[in-house]
Design a protein around this motif. Structure first.
Motif, short mmCIF file in Angstrom:
data_model
loop_
_atom_site.label_atom_id
_atom_site.label_comp_id
_atom_site.label_asym_id
_atom_site.label_seq_id
_atom_site.Cartn_x
_atom_site.Cartn_y
_atom_site.Cartn_z
N GLN A 1 9.94 -17.19 9.72
CA GLN A 1 8.77 -17.79 9.09
C GLN A 1 9.05 -18.18 7.64
O GLN A 1 8.17 -18.12 6.79
CB GLN A 1 7.56 -16.84 9.16
N GLY A 2 10.28 -18.61 7.36
CA GLY A 2 10.66 -19.03 6.02
C GLY A 2 10.96 -20.52 5.99
O GLY A 2 10.59 -21.28 6.89
N ILE A 3 11.66 -20.94 4.97
CA ILE A 3 11.95 -22.36 4.78
C ILE A 3 12.89 -22.87 5.87
O ILE A 3 12.84 -24.05 6.22
CB ILE A 3 12.52 -22.61 3.36
N ARG A 4 13.70 -22.00 6.45
CA ARG A 4 14.58 -22.43 7.54
C ARG A 4 13.77 -22.92 8.73
O ARG A 4 14.09 -23.95 9.33
CB ARG A 4 15.49 -21.28 7.96
N ASP A 5 12.71 -22.19 9.09
CA ASP A 5 11.87 -22.62 10.21
C ASP A 5 11.17 -23.94 9.91
O ASP A 5 10.99 -24.77 10.80
CB ASP A 5 10.85 -21.53 10.54
N VAL A 6 10.78 -24.14 8.65
CA VAL A 6 10.13 -25.40 8.26
C VAL A 6 11.11 -26.56 8.45
O VAL A 6 10.75 -27.61 9.01
CB VAL A 6 9.66 -25.32 6.79
N ILE A 7 12.35 -26.38 8.02
CA ILE A 7 13.36 -27.44 8.15
C ILE A 7 13.66 -27.72 9.62
O ILE A 7 13.74 -28.88 10.04
CB ILE A 7 14.64 -27.06 7.38
N ILE A 8 13.79 -26.66 10.41
CA ILE A 8 14.08 -26.83 11.85
C ILE A 8 12.94 -27.58 12.53
O ILE A 8 13.17 -28.52 13.31
CB ILE A 8 14.32 -25.46 12.51
N ASN A 9 11.69 -27.20 12.26
CA ASN A 9 10.54 -27.86 12.89
C ASN A 9 10.45 -29.33 12.48
O ASN A 9 10.20 -30.21 13.32
CB ASN A 9 9.25 -27.13 12.55
N LYS A 10 10.65 -29.61 11.21
CA LYS A 10 10.58 -31.00 10.74
C LYS A 10 11.71 -31.82 11.35
O LYS A 10 11.50 -32.97 11.78
CB LYS A 10 10.66 -31.03 9.20
N ARG A 11 12.90 -31.26 11.43
CA ARG A 11 14.03 -31.97 12.02
C ARG A 11 13.77 -32.30 13.49
O ARG A 11 14.05 -33.41 13.95
CB ARG A 11 15.28 -31.12 11.87
N GLU A 12 13.23 -31.35 14.23
CA GLU A 12 12.92 -31.59 15.65
C GLU A 12 11.86 -32.68 15.81
O GLU A 12 11.96 -33.52 16.70
CB GLU A 12 12.47 -30.29 16.31
N ARG A 13 10.84 -32.68 14.94
CA ARG A 13 9.81 -33.72 15.02
C ARG A 13 10.37 -35.10 14.70
O ARG A 13 10.00 -36.09 15.34
CB ARG A 13 8.64 -33.38 14.10
N VAL A 14 11.27 -35.18 13.73
CA VAL A 14 11.88 -36.47 13.38
C VAL A 14 12.73 -36.97 14.54
O VAL A 14 12.70 -38.16 14.88
CB VAL A 14 12.70 -36.35 12.07
N ILE A 15 13.48 -36.08 15.17
CA ILE A 15 14.32 -36.48 16.31
C ILE A 15 13.46 -36.94 17.47
O ILE A 15 13.76 -37.94 18.13
CB ILE A 15 15.27 -35.32 16.71
N GLN A 16 12.36 -36.25 17.74
CA GLN A 16 11.47 -36.65 18.83
C GLN A 16 10.82 -38.00 18.54
O GLN A 16 10.68 -38.84 19.43
CB GLN A 16 10.39 -35.60 19.07
N GLN A 17 10.42 -38.21 17.31
CA GLN A 17 9.69 -39.41 16.95
C GLN A 17 10.60 -40.64 16.83
O GLN A 17 10.24 -41.73 17.27
CB GLN A 17 8.95 -39.18 15.63
N HIS A 18 11.79 -40.47 16.26
CA HIS A 18 12.66 -41.62 15.97
C HIS A 18 13.92 -41.65 16.83
O HIS A 18 14.77 -42.52 16.64
CB HIS A 18 13.05 -41.61 14.48
N LYS A 19 14.08 -40.69 17.73
CA LYS A 19 15.20 -40.62 18.67
C LYS A 19 16.56 -40.44 18.00
O LYS A 19 17.59 -40.67 18.61
CB LYS A 19 15.25 -41.86 19.58
N LYS A 20 16.59 -40.08 16.72
CA LYS A 20 17.84 -39.73 16.06
C LYS A 20 17.52 -38.88 14.83
O LYS A 20 16.37 -38.82 14.39
CB LYS A 20 18.65 -40.97 15.67
N ASN A 21 18.55 -38.24 14.31
CA ASN A 21 18.37 -37.33 13.19
C ASN A 21 18.35 -38.12 11.88
O ASN A 21 19.38 -38.31 11.25
CB ASN A 21 19.49 -36.28 13.18
N ASP A 22 17.18 -38.58 11.48
CA ASP A 22 17.00 -39.34 10.25
C ASP A 22 16.27 -38.53 9.18
O ASP A 22 15.71 -39.11 8.26
CB ASP A 22 16.21 -40.62 10.52
N LEU A 23 16.28 -37.22 9.29
CA LEU A 23 15.57 -36.40 8.31
C LEU A 23 16.22 -36.54 6.94
O LEU A 23 17.43 -36.45 6.79
CB LEU A 23 15.60 -34.94 8.74
#
Length: 175
Positions: free
Chosen positions: A109-131
């Motif tokens: 529940q720290g900043i690592r989880d925030v980065i992981i969640n945001k990265r997964e959402r960007v990959i789902q939305q844009h189909k590549k790792n553009d974070l």
């Protein structure tokens, strides 16, 4: 080399006397020479620890600045007393100020989880790792926290991140 002391000549001594024990003396000079040769050999042939550096890529002067969409970016604010805050997007729209949330460097529940969640959402939305992560450190932030957040970028495979100067608006979010 080893030597045996024989003493003087014993031709004129009496019969029936005990034989004298002869003492041995070991010359350690060659052993010391060999030790120094071995120390010198290992010092010259051992590879010393090479300093590890991090590659720093700077944009070319002729290259125009790239714009990053709010849906692809995450801004992390580092403040005093090990405080970490973040918001999604760049936060440069005065009509829609960002929603700043506070976190920590904890494993769960720290900043690592925030980065992981945001990265997964960007990959789902844009189909590549553009974070794109923007890191903004306050003057009162610890150097250790800056290194820790850069380690988080490496651990979470964030390929694009930048250290950016903190704005007065971002400083106000930290208070």
């Amino acid at each position: 080399m080893a030597e045996i002391n024989t003493g003087g000549s014993d031709r004129g001594h009496k019969r029936g006397t005990r034989s004298r024990k002869l003492s041995t003396r070991v010359d350690m000079t060659p052993m010391v020479d060999l030790g120094f040769l071995l120390i010198t050999f290992f010092m010259l042939t051992t590879a010393l620890a090479k300093p590890q550096t991090m590659d720093l890529n700077m944009p070319a002067d002729a290259e125009p600045p790239q714009s990053v969409g709010d849906s692809k970016s995450l801004t992390i604010l580092l403040g005093a007393n090990n405080s970490v805050s973040y918001y999604e997007g760049i936060g440069n729209d005065p009509l829609h100020p960002p929603v700043v949330q506070h976190s920590s460097f904890a494993n769960n529940q720290g900043i690592r989880d925030v980065i992981i969640n945001k990265r997964e959402r960007v990959i789902q939305q844009h189909k590549k790792n553009d974070l794109m992560v923007l890191i903004k450190a306050d003057k009162s932030a610890n150097y250790k926290n800056v290194v820790d957040i850069m380690d988080e970028m490496l651990i979470n495979h964030v390929e694009r991140y930048a250290m950016v100067d903190i704005t007065p608006e971002d400083e106000a979010y930290l208070k």
